[in-house]
Design a protein around this motif. Sequence first.
Motif, short mmCIF file in Angstrom:
data_model
loop_
_atom_site.label_atom_id
_atom_site.label_comp_id
_atom_site.label_asym_id
_atom_site.label_seq_id
_atom_site.Cartn_x
_atom_site.Cartn_y
_atom_site.Cartn_z
N UNK A 1 48.92 31.79 41.43
CA UNK A 1 49.00 33.01 41.81
C UNK A 1 48.66 34.08 40.86
N UNK A 2 47.89 35.06 40.98
CA UNK A 2 47.18 35.94 39.45
C UNK A 2 47.33 37.33 40.02
N UNK A 3 47.98 38.02 39.41
CA UNK A 3 48.06 39.56 39.29
C UNK A 3 46.71 39.87 38.59
N UNK A 4 45.73 40.64 39.07
CA UNK A 4 44.60 41.20 38.08
C UNK A 4 45.14 42.25 37.12
N UNK A 5 44.46 41.94 35.91
CA UNK A 5 44.87 42.84 35.00
C UNK A 5 44.39 44.28 35.00
N UNK A 6 44.92 45.23 34.22
CA UNK A 6 44.13 46.65 34.27
C UNK A 6 43.99 46.95 32.94
N UNK A 7 42.90 47.86 32.80
CA UNK A 7 42.39 48.48 31.75
C UNK A 7 42.72 47.51 30.39
N UNK A 8 43.53 47.74 29.36
CA UNK A 8 43.72 46.97 28.19
C UNK A 8 44.50 45.93 28.41
N UNK A 9 45.04 45.50 29.61
CA UNK A 9 46.26 44.33 29.64
C UNK A 9 45.37 42.86 29.38
N UNK A 10 45.95 41.87 28.90
CA UNK A 10 45.40 40.34 28.75
C UNK A 10 44.83 40.25 30.14
N UNK A 11 43.47 39.82 30.07
CA UNK A 11 42.52 39.42 30.83
C UNK A 11 42.76 38.17 31.91
N UNK A 12 43.37 38.57 33.04
CA UNK A 12 43.70 37.50 34.03
C UNK A 12 42.46 37.41 34.97
N UNK A 13 41.52 38.37 34.92
CA UNK A 13 40.27 38.22 35.89
C UNK A 13 39.72 36.89 35.14
N UNK A 14 39.34 36.71 34.19
CA UNK A 14 38.59 35.82 33.54
C UNK A 14 39.33 34.35 34.02
N UNK A 15 40.65 34.43 33.74
CA UNK A 15 41.46 33.21 34.10
C UNK A 15 41.53 32.83 35.75
N UNK A 16 41.32 33.81 36.47
CA UNK A 16 41.20 33.71 37.98
C UNK A 16 39.89 32.85 38.23
N UNK A 17 38.75 33.37 37.34
CA UNK A 17 37.59 32.75 37.59
C UNK A 17 37.60 31.37 37.07
N UNK A 18 38.32 30.92 35.90
CA UNK A 18 38.38 29.53 35.35
C UNK A 18 39.23 28.82 36.28
N UNK A 19 40.23 29.29 36.95
CA UNK A 19 41.15 28.65 37.86
C UNK A 19 40.24 28.07 39.01
N UNK A 20 39.45 28.75 39.63
CA UNK A 20 38.60 28.53 40.63
C UNK A 20 37.58 27.41 40.16
N UNK A 21 37.03 27.40 38.99
CA UNK A 21 36.11 26.43 38.55
C UNK A 21 36.88 25.16 38.32
N UNK A 22 38.03 25.28 38.08
CA UNK A 22 39.03 23.99 37.89
C UNK A 22 39.49 23.39 39.15
N UNK A 23 38.91 24.03 40.27
CA UNK A 23 39.45 23.53 41.45
C UNK A 23 40.78 23.73 42.08
N UNK A 24 41.27 24.88 41.41
CA UNK A 24 42.60 25.34 41.80
C UNK A 24 42.33 26.44 42.97
N UNK A 25 43.51 26.54 43.82
CA UNK A 25 43.51 27.48 44.93
C UNK A 25 44.24 28.53 44.34
N UNK A 26 43.55 29.63 44.32
CA UNK A 26 43.65 31.07 43.83
C UNK A 26 44.33 31.92 44.75
#
Length: 180
Positions: free
Chosen positions: A53-78
Amino acid sequence: MASSYGEDASKQALRSAYMELPTLSPSHKARLDGDILLHLKMLKEYRSCDLVLAFPSQREEGDTLGAIKQARKDGKTVAVPTFDKDGTITFALDDGSTLAMDHDAIAASVCLVPGLIFDAEGYRVAYNAGYIDNFLNTYPGCKVALARTVQISSNPLPRDAHDVAVDVLVSDGAVWRCRK
């Protein structure tokens, strides 16, 4: 940056002070975020989960968007949240369907939590008006924050009664369990 002690110890003061710091260059930010992803991939809970489960980051928050892409590459359901007008959160899958909130699947999941500033106990200052904390209050899985080292305060942050700490902080320099 504003101190997390004394009269200037408000979340708004900390947000404002953090936003006044010099911004990282895109290449420096990309390197730090890449290191965060490497540390996330080593996290036992992340490696063993099927659902992120991933809450998208905003502005200068730690980058969850890159982690979302990585989780998909890792075969996880996002699944990412949608916020209803009443503050209710539902999670949408990549195909647009709504995630069935099966307790066992949710308990075995990892939730990626954005934030602007974190402390050692896993509390954070963010932009989400408490919606994420309301969800995390009953979330049974592992709460993981992604943060660049410069976003971690050596002092405790101001807290409200509804604030919920994350279980693990994953940064560009380390992974650690938060004190409860």
